[in-house]
Motif scaffolding. Structure first.
Motif, mmCIF file in Angstrom:
data_model
loop_
_atom_site.group_PDB
_atom_site.id
_atom_site.type_symbol
_atom_site.label_atom_id
_atom_site.label_comp_id
_atom_site.label_asym_id
_atom_site.label_seq_id
_atom_site.Cartn_x
_atom_site.Cartn_y
_atom_site.Cartn_z
ATOM 1 N N ALA A 219 7.629 -15.680 -11.801
ATOM 2 C CA ALA A 219 6.729 -14.554 -12.052
ATOM 3 C C ALA A 219 5.307 -14.937 -11.679
ATOM 4 N N GLU A 220 4.456 -13.929 -11.619
ATOM 5 C CA GLU A 220 3.038 -14.147 -11.295
ATOM 6 C C GLU A 220 2.280 -14.858 -12.413
ATOM 7 N N ASN A 221 2.605 -14.490 -13.671
ATOM 8 C CA ASN A 221 1.886 -15.065 -14.805
ATOM 9 C C ASN A 221 2.694 -14.883 -16.079
ATOM 10 N N GLN A 222 2.223 -15.482 -17.145
ATOM 11 C CA GLN A 222 2.944 -15.441 -18.417
ATOM 12 C C GLN A 222 3.026 -14.022 -18.986
ATOM 13 N N ASP A 223 1.987 -13.229 -18.794
ATOM 14 C CA ASP A 223 2.029 -11.850 -19.274
ATOM 15 C C ASP A 223 3.183 -11.080 -18.638
ATOM 16 N N GLU A 224 3.411 -11.321 -17.338
ATOM 17 C CA GLU A 224 4.523 -10.658 -16.656
ATOM 18 C C GLU A 224 5.862 -11.106 -17.238
#
Length: 93
Positions: A57-62
Motif C-alpha cells: 500500500a501507499e501508506n499506513q492509513d490506506e
C-alpha cells in the motif's frame, strides 16, 4: 508502494463467530490478493490465535482503510491489530 506487516490477534471468546465469518474473510483476502494488495496471509501457529498479513500500500492509513472492511474486523473478532511498515531487504517477490 510500501509493504506492511499486519498482525491480527483474535478474541478467543469469538471462536463461533470466526467460524461463521471465515469464508467471507478469506474471500475478502483472496480479492485483495487478486488486486495485488495482499502479498501473503495466513494464520499464526502457537498459543495466541492470530494471523499475519503482508499488504502492499501507499501508506499506513490506506492499510487501515482497506482492513477496516475485513469481515473479521467488522464482526469484531479481532482483539488487536498491529500494523507496521516492513522493509523486506531479502526477498523472493
Amino acid at each position: 508502494m510500501a509493504f506492511y506487516a499486519v498482525e491480527y490477534v483474535y478474541n478467543p471468546a469469538m471462536t463461533e463467530t470466526m467460524v461463521e465469518v471465515r469464508p467471507t474473510h478469506r474471500a475478502f483476502l483472496s480479492d485483495l490478493l487478486g488486486r495485488g494488495v495482499n502479498v501473503a496471509s495466513g494464520p499464526l501457529v502457537g498459543e495466541v490465535p492470530g494471523a499475519l498479513i503482508l499488504i502492499s500500500a501507499e501508506n499506513q492509513d490506506e492499510v487501515e482503510r482497506i482492513l477496516n472492511e475485513d469481515p473479521f474486523y467488522v464482526a469484531e473478532v479481532i482483539q488487536a491489530r498491529l500494523i507496521r511498515e516492513w522493509n523486506p531487504v531479502i526477498r523472493t517477490f
